[in-house]
Design an enzyme around this catalytic site. Sequence first.
Site, PDB file in Angstrom:
ATOM      1  N   GLY A   1       0.822  -1.200   0.000  1.00 38.39           N
ATOM      2  CA  GLY A   1       0.000   0.000   0.000  1.00 38.39           C
ATOM      3  C   GLY A   1       0.859   1.255   0.000  1.00 38.39           C
ATOM      4  N   SER A   2       0.358   2.292   0.629  1.00 35.03           N
ATOM      5  CA  SER A   2       1.046   3.596   0.593  1.00 35.03           C
ATOM      6  C   SER A   2       2.332   3.647   1.395  1.00 35.03           C
ATOM      7  CB  SER A   2       0.095   4.690   1.077  1.00 35.03           C
ATOM      8  OG  SER A   2      -0.983   4.832   0.172  1.00 35.03           O
TER       9      SER A   2
END
Length: 630
Positions: free
Chosen positions: A319-320
Amino acid sequence: MAREGQRYQTFSRRAFILAGVQGLALTALGGRLYYLSVINGEQYRLRAEKNRISLRLTPPERGEIFDRNNKKLATNRQDFAVVLIPEQAQDVVDTLNKLGRIVKLSDRRLARVKRTIRKQRKFVPVTVANQLDWETFSRVNVEMPELPGVETISGLSRFYPAGREVAHIVGYLASPGEDDVGLSPLYRLPGFKVGKQGIERRFEETLRGVAGSRRVEVNSVGREIRDLPPRQDATKGRPLHLSLDLDLQRFALAQLKEEAAGAVAIDVKNGELLALASAPSFDPNEFTGGISQENWQGLLGDPRRPLTNKCIAGQYPPGSTIKMVVALAALEQGVIKPETEFYCNGKHRLGDHTFHCWKRGGHGKQDLLGGIANSCDVYFYEIAELLDIDLIADMARRFGFGEKHDLGVDGEQSGLVPDKRWKRDYHQQRWNLGETLNVSIGQGAMLATPLQLAVMTARVATGNAVIPNLIKTDVQNNVFGDFDVMEETFARMDVNPIHLRTVRRGMEMVMERRGTAHDLRRSKNAVKQAGKTGTAQVRRISTAERETGVIKNEALPWNSRDHALFVGYAPSEAPEVAVSVLVQHGGGGASTAAPIGRALLDKALELRALQESESSLREGAQSSITEGEA
């Protein structure tokens, strides 16, 4: 007379021949006896002695396992057991039935005992039950006159005081498998257990110790008659000290609760792993005595996979949390500067496909620090269009992605760093730009373990190529028992320090008023933390959800919810500890994983300060004693 003389001559001749044959026979017999008793006497004496005397192994006490503060993670405790000698029992079935009224024996256990009795000689003891409590053990001893062939014995068995809290790391013991029996004579001893997972399996030879021996006089069928000197005592296995802090490990598991999750805490200065918590866990003590079929099937059938160490074997889209690496790749290649701005309206067009930002409506104009603090997807889509995937992959590998570390625990996975070569080799296809955009926000084919995320964070925080380690002592040289932490000297990262400082400032802003973890911002007097939240999708979001902006993870089936992630370090101005948290199908990173990460950082620093204070007090007390003696 002539006939009698002839008869006498015949008799004499025959007697002479017979005497000669007897003489030859006696000579041959005497020669054979001389050969056996004089020439080969020593050889046959040894054979006879070997038939009379049997060498029996005595199992060694297993080495203990400790945490960094000398708290026991695996030890040995007294084990009370009941054995049955079939030849001394008048009726084996009746004796087992009587014993079953005192000791709880399952049908499965009884069947195993009867099967063992059929296979072994009748004078060989068969273990009927072990790990008895003192009350049951005493009752069996009282009833011994009514239980012919039954004996009680006291020995040692493996015990894990921390149980579930360290199960995935320490592992457990179990009976040797059929393939293992030939590896060591010890494995043939009744009831002997070997390491089957984790540290117990990896360091089996060191922890096992060296067997002792005793000489036993036996009869022609192998039954023991008496012990003979000399006796050689077994040597206890060596102790092993881990870098784990048991208190922090317990705290981490308490924070994870019963979610399918993993949390890692690492000392950024020397790479020592302070916590490696995987949930849900299991009780390794169940395996020592033989886990029931029901409990085993329960562990195998649990969708949260309690037997898997998610910290090292769980592979998830980062993810981020990958955005710091992508930012560094862009800065190093000169395609952007910290002040470079992109406008985010919530969407990014690439050909006929639309890539969406997590925030419906967008973030507006963002520079690099804002892109990291607000985790703006569009900002990183713009970067991805300027970067070749191989450049992103190279930077990811520099920061520990796609890398396995020899921690001494089995099952570690390398994750996946996709690039053009990977796509060509495994899919026989060319890489396309849309895939680069997905990788730039930690989606697509990119996979990482929580351990790799913690290593990445430690390297960002320090600018050093931090290497994680779990064993505090020098296993390669078999040096155990050294409690001092040997501070490692890691190589500097081949990354511009100015670029690293920029990314660190972005991570600090994540924990401030306008960052994605603004709810976790600290008071002015509190220790400052830096972090990055992440939410990894496991399904495609529908058009209706995009248009309304309503995506309720809690309303979805558990295995369709997003993964929640957080990485961080503290103190931000002088990093000491880095953490990573992954909650499988936990929803948003900011709401689910970040609070756990913040609490874990606080606890790690609190325990460190407490331990340093206690150490100073001990040194002061010792110094006072020394001065008094002087």
